[in-house]
Design an enzyme around this catalytic site. Structure first.
Site, PDB file in Angstrom:
ATOM      1  N   CYS A   1      44.493 -14.595   6.078  1.00 13.65           N
ATOM      2  CA  CYS A   1      43.159 -14.122   5.690  1.00 13.65           C
ATOM      3  C   CYS A   1      43.315 -12.649   5.347  1.00 13.65           C
ATOM      4  O   CYS A   1      44.293 -12.272   4.706  1.00 13.65           O
ATOM      5  CB  CYS A   1      42.147 -14.366   6.812  1.00 13.65           C
ATOM      6  SG  CYS A   1      42.596 -13.618   8.398  1.00 13.65           S
TER       7      CYS A   1
ATOM      8  N   ARG B   1      37.225 -12.706  -2.900  1.00 10.35           N
ATOM      9  CA  ARG B   1      38.302 -11.841  -2.422  1.00 10.35           C
ATOM     10  C   ARG B   1      39.662 -12.491  -2.653  1.00 10.35           C
ATOM     11  O   ARG B   1      40.639 -11.806  -2.994  1.00 10.35           O
ATOM     12  CB  ARG B   1      38.117 -11.513  -0.937  1.00 10.35           C
ATOM     13  CG  ARG B   1      36.951 -10.575  -0.656  1.00 10.35           C
ATOM     14  CD  ARG B   1      36.924 -10.163   0.796  1.00 10.35           C
ATOM     15  NE  ARG B   1      38.088  -9.381   1.145  1.00 10.35           N
ATOM     16  CZ  ARG B   1      38.628  -9.365   2.368  1.00 10.35           C
ATOM     17  NH1 ARG B   1      38.113 -10.111   3.347  1.00 10.35           N
ATOM     18  NH2 ARG B   1      39.691  -8.624   2.620  1.00 10.35           N
TER      19      ARG B   1
END
Length: 282
Positions: A238, A179
């Site tokens: 994040c 990701r």
């Protein structure tokens, strides 16, 4: 006083201690009521349920990320409703490697309450140790937490934008490497990462049993990732400001305190098309 981790045996020894408040933070991003259902079926005796979306986040606007920080005064009131006062030792746990619990850990510290810790190994370790569980919902006596908000623990998108390309602060992205690189993105509409950010997958903080690795091991890995950059120059991000708290906790365990959180993280950052995006490992 526990400020990072509490062992299974320590919590078991304090289950009847009125000064210890246990918070069940179980959650599932794909089924946001799964944690509450699991709590109603079985939880640590005396534990209160804390919901990521309703208790640990503000309403989503489409521009403030998937789990924006709530208004601190509202959150302090909610904390009081859970029976938490300035004298409480709070213990948080979940069943997902303790990254939802770490969010509560960070947010209570953000309010100035340092006597909060995560149950090492979480729900799975508690069950494995055959300690008692219950489906009884506790009767909670409301308390008051006099918050002393620490704004130096967080930064916003404007601060990140103003410092892009500068040697400090250093951004550390807690998402999985794929990701981070912009591959296999399933949660956010844009793939990639904030330019200049490094990557430290939060699951690397855990051992094979789901507990945190020893302080010396965590310290070695974080120092290798950061090089000469001091913790005070590190900002964690994040997807939505949740798993980044896991890296913040791991650095505290490692004896590397002082780093900060970008609460909006990637989901907020990518909501504004004027902000730059990086992909790959650079």
């Amino acid at each position: 006083m526990h400020t990072t981790l509490v062992s299974i045996s320590d919590l078991a020894a304090h289950l009847d201690d009125a000064g210890w408040i246990v918070c069940d933070c179980r959650h599932d991003l794909a089924d946001t009521e799964a944690g509450r259902r699991a709590y109603r079926e079985s939880h640590v005796p005396g534990a209160r349920f804390v919901h990521l979306d309703r208790d640990l986040s503000a309403p989503v606007t489409g521009r403030n990320g998937r789990h924006p920080l709530p208004d601190p005064e509202r959150f302090a009131r909610r904390v009081g409703e859970l029976g938490i006062s300035n004298s409480s030792q709070v213990v948080a746990y979940d069943a997902s490697g303790n990254y939802y619990a770490a969010r509560l850990w960070w947010m209570l510290r953000w309010l100035g309450h340092d006597t909060v810790a995560v149950l090492d190994g979480g729900w799975d370790a508690w069950r494995k140790a055959l300690h008692p569980v219950t489906d009884q919902i506790p009767v909670i006596k409301a308390a008051r937490l006099a918050a002393r908000r620490r704004d130096d623990m967080a930064c916003d998108a404007e601060y990140i934008v103003a410092n892009l390309g500068k040697p400090k602060p250093h951004l550390l992205d807690a998402r999985s490497p794929d990701r981070y690189r912009g591959e296999n993105e399933t949660l956010d509409p844009v793939a990639g990462h904030i330019p200049g950010a490094g990557n430290r997958f939060f699951k690397l903080n855990l051992d094979a049993d789901g507990g945190f690795k020893p302080p010396f091991a965590l310290r070695e890995k974080f120092l290798a990732a950061l090089g000469p950059i001091p913790p005070s120059d590190v900002i964690h991000s994040c997807g939505s400001g949740v798993t980044a708290c896991h890296n913040l906790l791991a650095m505290e365990i490692a004896g590397l305190p002082g780093s900060r959180l970008y609460p909006g993280s990637w989901s907020e950052w990518c909501s504004d098309p004027s902000r730059p995006v990086a992909t790959g490992d650079g």
